[in-house]
Design a protein around this motif. Structure first.
Motif, short mmCIF file in Angstrom:
data_model
loop_
_atom_site.label_atom_id
_atom_site.label_comp_id
_atom_site.label_asym_id
_atom_site.label_seq_id
_atom_site.Cartn_x
_atom_site.Cartn_y
_atom_site.Cartn_z
N SER A 142 6.05 -4.68 -12.83
CA SER A 142 5.45 -5.36 -11.67
C SER A 142 5.55 -4.50 -10.41
CB SER A 142 6.11 -6.72 -11.45
OG SER A 142 7.48 -6.55 -11.18
N GLU A 143 6.66 -3.76 -10.25
CA GLU A 143 6.82 -2.87 -9.11
C GLU A 143 5.81 -1.72 -9.18
OE1 GLU A 143 11.59 -3.24 -8.20
OE2 GLU A 143 10.94 -1.97 -9.86
N PHE A 144 5.60 -1.20 -10.38
CA PHE A 144 4.64 -0.12 -10.57
C PHE A 144 3.22 -0.59 -10.22
CE2 PHE A 144 1.73 2.34 -13.29
CZ PHE A 144 1.98 3.60 -12.79
N GLU A 145 2.87 -1.76 -10.70
CA GLU A 145 1.54 -2.31 -10.40
C GLU A 145 1.36 -2.52 -8.90
OE1 GLU A 145 1.38 -5.81 -12.81
OE2 GLU A 145 1.28 -4.65 -14.68
N GLN A 146 2.40 -2.96 -8.22
CA GLN A 146 2.34 -3.16 -6.78
C GLN A 146 2.11 -1.82 -6.07
OE1 GLN A 146 5.92 -4.82 -5.13
NE2 GLN A 146 4.92 -5.45 -3.24
N CYS A 147 2.78 -0.76 -6.51
CA CYS A 147 2.59 0.57 -5.91
C CYS A 147 1.16 1.04 -6.12
CB CYS A 147 3.56 1.57 -6.53
SG CYS A 147 5.25 1.39 -5.96
N ILE A 148 0.62 0.85 -7.32
CA ILE A 148 -0.75 1.28 -7.61
C ILE A 148 -1.75 0.52 -6.73
CG2 ILE A 148 -2.57 1.29 -9.38
CD1 ILE A 148 -0.46 3.46 -9.74
N SER A 149 -1.55 -0.78 -6.59
CA SER A 149 -2.48 -1.56 -5.76
C SER A 149 -2.40 -1.13 -4.29
CB SER A 149 -2.23 -3.06 -5.91
OG SER A 149 -0.97 -3.40 -5.40
N LEU A 150 -1.21 -0.80 -3.81
CA LEU A 150 -1.06 -0.30 -2.44
C LEU A 150 -1.77 1.04 -2.26
CD1 LEU A 150 2.67 -1.15 -1.61
CD2 LEU A 150 0.65 -2.06 -0.48
N LEU A 151 -1.62 1.92 -3.25
CA LEU A 151 -2.27 3.22 -3.17
C LEU A 151 -3.79 3.09 -3.25
CD1 LEU A 151 0.12 5.40 -5.35
CD2 LEU A 151 -0.30 5.62 -2.91
N GLN A 152 -4.27 2.17 -4.06
CA GLN A 152 -5.71 1.99 -4.18
C GLN A 152 -6.31 1.44 -2.89
OE1 GLN A 152 -5.92 -0.45 -7.71
NE2 GLN A 152 -6.27 1.33 -9.03
N GLY A 153 -5.52 0.79 -2.09
CA GLY A 153 -5.98 0.25 -0.81
C GLY A 153 -6.12 1.31 0.26
N GLN A 155 -7.40 5.01 1.89
CA GLN A 155 -8.67 5.75 1.84
C GLN A 155 -8.53 7.05 1.05
OE1 GLN A 155 -9.56 6.25 5.96
NE2 GLN A 155 -10.32 4.15 6.21
N ASP A 156 -7.32 7.63 1.00
CA ASP A 156 -7.14 8.93 0.34
C ASP A 156 -7.05 8.83 -1.18
OD1 ASP A 156 -7.09 10.07 2.82
OD2 ASP A 156 -4.90 10.02 2.98
N PHE A 157 -6.90 7.65 -1.72
CA PHE A 157 -6.74 7.47 -3.16
C PHE A 157 -8.09 7.58 -3.87
CE2 PHE A 157 -6.07 5.06 -7.08
CZ PHE A 157 -4.87 5.65 -7.53
N ASP A 158 -8.19 8.46 -4.85
CA ASP A 158 -9.44 8.59 -5.61
C ASP A 158 -9.29 8.06 -7.01
OD1 ASP A 158 -10.92 9.75 -3.57
OD2 ASP A 158 -10.12 11.74 -4.05
#
Length: 158
Positions: A142-153, A155-158
Motif C-alpha cells: 500500500s505504501e508503494f502504491e501511494q508513492c507511485i500515485s504521488l509520482l504520477q501526479g 509533471q516530470d513523471f513519464d
C-alpha cells in the motif's frame, strides 16, 4: 617495505582495532595511539570481568546492572561485534576461558559471564525492554502504491 596483507585477515580489521583500543583505554585508563599494537602480555592480562564490566558500561551505563535495569544504550548484536573484535586479537583465541586452571587462562570473551550478559540483553530486547532496533523494513504494497500515485501526479513523471 609495506606490510603484506594476510588473505585471512577480515575486512573489518580497522573497526576491530578501534573496538580493542576503546576497550583497553577503558580497562587501563590510558589513551593509546590509533594503531597501537598491544603485546601478548597486555592482552593476556584481560579477564572476563574486564570484558563483562566494559560491555555492561556500554549497554547499561553502569558496571553491575540489576534484573530491573534495561540495556537501552546498546543492542546484543553490537555487543556480539565488540566481543568478536576483542576476541580476534586474543593470544588464546580458540581456547574457552578456563577458571579451573592456575592461573585461569584462555579467551576471556568466551567466558560464561560474558555470554550470559549477551543472552540477558537479547532477552530484554525480545521483551521490548532494550534499545530499539534501527533496522530498515521493506515497503508495504500500500505504501508503494501511494508513492507511485504521488509520482504520477507530478509533471516530470513519464
Amino acid at each position: 617495505m609495506p606490510r603484506r596483507r594476510n588473505p585471512n585477515e577480515p575486512n573489518a580489521l580497522p573497526r576491530y582495532r578501534a573496538v580493542l583500543n576503546a576497550f583497553m583505554r577503558h580497562k587501563d585508563s590510558t589513551n593509546y595511539p590509533k594503531n597501537y599494537d598491544f603485546s601478548d602480555q597486555e592482552l593476556s592480562s584481560i579477564t572476563p570481568n574486564d570484558v563483562y564490566r566494559w560491555l555492561c558500561q556500554k549497554a547499561y551505563h553502569k558496571y553491575d546492572p540489576g534484573p530491573s535495569d534495561r540495556p537501552i544504550y546498546a543492542r546484543s548484536s553490537a555487543m556480539c561485534f565488540w566481543k568478536k573484535s576483542i576476541s580476534y586479537f586474543m593470544p588464546n583465541q580458540m581456547a574457552p576461558w578456563n577458571y579451573l586452571a592456575n592461573p585461569p587462562c584462555g579467551n576471556p570473551t568466551r567466558s560464561k559471564e560474558v555470554n550470559d550478559l549477551i543472552k540477558a540483553v537479547k532477552r530484554k530486547e525480545t521483551r521490548k525492554q532494550g534499545k530499539k532496533s534501527k533496522a530498515d523494513r521493506a515497503m508495504e504494497p500500500s505504501e508503494f502504491e501511494q508513492c507511485i500515485s504521488l509520482l504520477q501526479g507530478t509533471q516530470d513523471f513519464d
